[in-house]
Design a protein around this motif. Sequence first.
Motif, PDB file in Angstrom:
ATOM      1  N   HIS A   1       0.853  -1.188   0.000  1.00 45.76           N
ATOM      2  CA  HIS A   1       0.000   0.000   0.000  1.00 45.76           C
ATOM      3  C   HIS A   1       0.892   1.244   0.000  1.00 45.76           C
ATOM      4  O   HIS A   1       1.823   1.342   0.801  1.00 45.76           O
ATOM      5  CB  HIS A   1      -0.884  -0.023   1.251  1.00 45.76           C
ATOM      6  N   PRO A   2       0.653   2.195  -0.892  1.00 46.75           N
ATOM      7  CA  PRO A   2       1.500   3.396  -0.901  1.00 46.75           C
ATOM      8  C   PRO A   2       1.464   4.144   0.414  1.00 46.75           C
ATOM      9  O   PRO A   2       2.413   4.859   0.757  1.00 46.75           O
ATOM     10  CB  PRO A   2       0.905   4.238  -2.037  1.00 46.75           C
ATOM     11  N   GLY A   3       0.385   3.958   1.171  1.00 47.24           N
ATOM     12  CA  GLY A   3       0.297   4.626   2.468  1.00 47.24           C
ATOM     13  C   GLY A   3       1.386   4.203   3.423  1.00 47.24           C
ATOM     14  O   GLY A   3       1.801   4.990   4.277  1.00 47.24           O
ATOM     15  N   GLN A   4       1.856   2.972   3.309  1.00 42.30           N
ATOM     16  CA  GLN A   4       2.929   2.517   4.202  1.00 42.30           C
ATOM     17  C   GLN A   4       4.205   3.305   3.931  1.00 42.30           C
ATOM     18  O   GLN A   4       4.856   3.797   4.853  1.00 42.30           O
ATOM     19  CB  GLN A   4       3.197   1.026   4.033  1.00 42.30           C
ATOM     20  N   ARG A   5       4.563   3.441   2.673  1.00 44.76           N
ATOM     21  CA  ARG A   5       5.793   4.157   2.338  1.00 44.76           C
ATOM     22  C   ARG A   5       5.717   5.619   2.774  1.00 44.76           C
ATOM     23  O   ARG A   5       6.686   6.173   3.298  1.00 44.76           O
ATOM     24  CB  ARG A   5       6.044   4.052   0.834  1.00 44.76           C
ATOM     25  N   GLU A   6       4.562   6.226   2.557  1.00 41.96           N
ATOM     26  CA  GLU A   6       4.385   7.632   2.939  1.00 41.96           C
ATOM     27  C   GLU A   6       4.486   7.797   4.455  1.00 41.96           C
ATOM     28  O   GLU A   6       5.111   8.743   4.954  1.00 41.96           O
ATOM     29  CB  GLU A   6       3.036   8.138   2.438  1.00 41.96           C
ATOM     30  N   LEU A   7       3.845   6.881   5.181  1.00 41.89           N
ATOM     31  CA  LEU A   7       3.867   6.962   6.640  1.00 41.89           C
ATOM     32  C   LEU A   7       5.282   6.793   7.174  1.00 41.89           C
ATOM     33  O   LEU A   7       5.729   7.553   8.049  1.00 41.89           O
ATOM     34  CB  LEU A   7       2.941   5.894   7.230  1.00 41.89           C
ATOM     35  N   ILE A   8       5.993   5.813   6.678  1.00 39.89           N
ATOM     36  CA  ILE A   8       7.375   5.584   7.125  1.00 39.89           C
ATOM     37  C   ILE A   8       8.223   6.819   6.852  1.00 39.89           C
ATOM     38  O   ILE A   8       9.007   7.260   7.712  1.00 39.89           O
ATOM     39  CB  ILE A   8       7.961   4.336   6.443  1.00 39.89           C
ATOM     40  N   ALA A   9       8.048   7.411   5.681  1.00 44.54           N
ATOM     41  CA  ALA A   9       8.836   8.606   5.339  1.00 44.54           C
ATOM     42  C   ALA A   9       8.558   9.739   6.317  1.00 44.54           C
ATOM     43  O   ALA A   9       9.482  10.454   6.739  1.00 44.54           O
ATOM     44  CB  ALA A   9       8.529   9.040   3.909  1.00 44.54           C
ATOM     45  N   GLU A  10       7.310   9.908   6.716  1.00 45.45           N
ATOM     46  CA  GLU A  10       6.958  10.977   7.658  1.00 45.45           C
ATOM     47  C   GLU A  10       7.555  10.720   9.034  1.00 45.45           C
ATOM     48  O   GLU A  10       8.076  11.639   9.679  1.00 45.45           O
ATOM     49  CB  GLU A  10       5.436  11.109   7.752  1.00 45.45           C
ATOM     50  N   VAL A  11       7.465   9.479   9.511  1.00 41.14           N
ATOM     51  CA  VAL A  11       8.002   9.160  10.829  1.00 41.14           C
ATOM     52  C   VAL A  11       9.517   9.331  10.841  1.00 41.14           C
ATOM     53  O   VAL A  11      10.093   9.877  11.796  1.00 41.14           O
ATOM     54  CB  VAL A  11       7.607   7.729  11.252  1.00 41.14           C
ATOM     55  N   VAL A  12      10.184   8.903   9.783  1.00 42.78           N
ATOM     56  CA  VAL A  12      11.636   9.069   9.686  1.00 42.78           C
ATOM     57  C   VAL A  12      11.995  10.545   9.681  1.00 42.78           C
ATOM     58  O   VAL A  12      12.926  10.984  10.376  1.00 42.78           O
ATOM     59  CB  VAL A  12      12.173   8.370   8.424  1.00 42.78           C
ATOM     60  N   ARG A  13      11.248  11.326   8.917  1.00 42.67           N
ATOM     61  CA  ARG A  13      11.506  12.771   8.863  1.00 42.67           C
ATOM     62  C   ARG A  13      11.349  13.427  10.231  1.00 42.67           C
ATOM     63  O   ARG A  13      12.133  14.276  10.635  1.00 42.67           O
ATOM     64  CB  ARG A  13      10.552  13.417   7.860  1.00 42.67           C
ATOM     65  N   ASP A  14      10.308  13.013  10.974  1.00 43.96           N
ATOM     66  CA  ASP A  14       9.985  13.678  12.238  1.00 43.96           C
ATOM     67  C   ASP A  14      10.799  13.166  13.418  1.00 43.96           C
ATOM     68  O   ASP A  14      10.983  13.893  14.404  1.00 43.96           O
ATOM     69  CB  ASP A  14       8.495  13.519  12.549  1.00 43.96           C
ATOM     70  N   THR A  15      11.266  11.924  13.351  1.00 40.37           N
ATOM     71  CA  THR A  15      11.921  11.333  14.532  1.00 40.37           C
ATOM     72  C   THR A  15      13.318  10.799  14.260  1.00 40.37           C
ATOM     73  O   THR A  15      14.049  10.493  15.212  1.00 40.37           O
ATOM     74  CB  THR A  15      11.073  10.184  15.097  1.00 40.37           C
ATOM     75  N   GLY A  16      13.683  10.625  13.010  1.00 39.15           N
ATOM     76  CA  GLY A  16      14.995  10.072  12.704  1.00 39.15           C
ATOM     77  C   GLY A  16      15.111   8.576  12.919  1.00 39.15           C
ATOM     78  O   GLY A  16      16.214   8.033  12.965  1.00 39.15           O
ATOM     79  N   GLN A  17      13.991   7.872  13.031  1.00 39.09           N
ATOM     80  CA  GLN A  17      14.041   6.430  13.233  1.00 39.09           C
ATOM     81  C   GLN A  17      14.569   5.716  11.983  1.00 39.09           C
ATOM     82  O   GLN A  17      14.543   6.249  10.872  1.00 39.09           O
ATOM     83  CB  GLN A  17      12.650   5.896  13.590  1.00 39.09           C
ATOM     84  N   ASP A  18      14.999   4.486  12.190  1.00 37.35           N
ATOM     85  CA  ASP A  18      15.537   3.656  11.117  1.00 37.35           C
ATOM     86  C   ASP A  18      14.393   3.210  10.199  1.00 37.35           C
ATOM     87  O   ASP A  18      13.477   2.500  10.648  1.00 37.35           O
ATOM     88  CB  ASP A  18      16.230   2.442  11.732  1.00 37.35           C
ATOM     89  N   PRO A  19      14.403   3.588   8.926  1.00 34.29           N
ATOM     90  CA  PRO A  19      13.297   3.206   8.040  1.00 34.29           C
ATOM     91  C   PRO A  19      13.167   1.700   7.850  1.00 34.29           C
ATOM     92  O   PRO A  19      12.046   1.185   7.733  1.00 34.29           O
ATOM     93  CB  PRO A  19      13.632   3.913   6.721  1.00 34.29           C
ATOM     94  N   ALA A  20      14.290   0.982   7.851  1.00 38.64           N
ATOM     95  CA  ALA A  20      14.218  -0.477   7.682  1.00 38.64           C
ATOM     96  C   ALA A  20      13.514  -1.124   8.871  1.00 38.64           C
ATOM     97  O   ALA A  20      12.726  -2.071   8.707  1.00 38.64           O
ATOM     98  CB  ALA A  20      15.617  -1.055   7.511  1.00 38.64           C
ATOM     99  N   ALA A  21      13.784  -0.616  10.076  1.00 32.13           N
ATOM    100  CA  ALA A  21      13.126  -1.162  11.263  1.00 32.13           C
ATOM    101  C   ALA A  21      11.636  -0.870  11.239  1.00 32.13           C
ATOM    102  O   ALA A  21      10.811  -1.725  11.601  1.00 32.13           O
ATOM    103  CB  ALA A  21      13.767  -0.583  12.518  1.00 32.13           C
TER     104      ALA A  21
END
Length: 315
Positions: free
Chosen positions: A13-33
Amino acid sequence: MALALALPAWASHPGQRELIAEVVRDTGQDPAALEALLDGAQKQPSILEAMARPAEAKPWSAYRPIFLTPQRIDEGVAFYRTHRALIEDTARRYGVDPAYLVAILGVETHYGRITGRYKVLDALVTLAFYYPPRAAYFRSELKTLLELPPDHLAGPLDALTGSYAGAQGWGQFMPSSIRDYAVDGDGDGRIDLKNSLPDILASVAHYFAGHGWVSGAPVAARAQPAADARAVPVADARPQWPLEQLQAWGYAPLVPLDPALPSSLQTLEGPHGPEYWFTFDNFYVITRYNKSPLYAMAVHQLAQAIAAGVGDAGP
């Protein structure tokens, strides 16, 4: 190919990629995790079915007996007596009437007995991406969950369980409520809304206080309509008129009340016909926990019954 087939359908679902990108942008978390965590979530059709038949869709005559049972009242009284010092100390600290803290736990989870069996990630993924009527809200809650510090949760993200809507713990807090109102009540450096009663009670009390609860102020009172009482359309439980205005429109209080009280009027379908209730600011605070007036009335009446059982009439 086998690995791709094993992944949940929502992983593409494209929503997953978008959500991960936002969380990474806002928190710096590991996108793979984050991707691995979300790939483990599963769409649950039973959650969508439950959303289609909420208890709040019932009339008051059918809703009230779910929560105002002799067993739930007796267990609430016993719970209050067992934990009286903690409950009353927490209530004093936050300026909240103690029986209402107990009643919230009684209505939400039967005093911690039924906190939900769904994985929180499954619930929020299902509703964020497969429930269009409220997708924006649940997507926001999913993002908030992913951004909460680990010391604000009862365990690892992929092991958390809760309601079909993704609410957690005895008080059924959504992630945004954990973020904004959850409290470390026992001072151990973490917030555990599933296993720490001081954390649970303090968090509910903080939620009520944060939404304007006034200790000792009225919550609701029966109203008696005159034969020619004016119909009063009400969109929500927010007080809109002084009580004297509702009286002028043909609704009489059955107990003495300050005519200047900011008020609203709720009409509930009781077992013997319509019930009319004046409701006040504290009632509106309960609807900030759950917007249904049926829910707020069940909490109010359960709190009254518990307070009477422990010898305090309450507001």
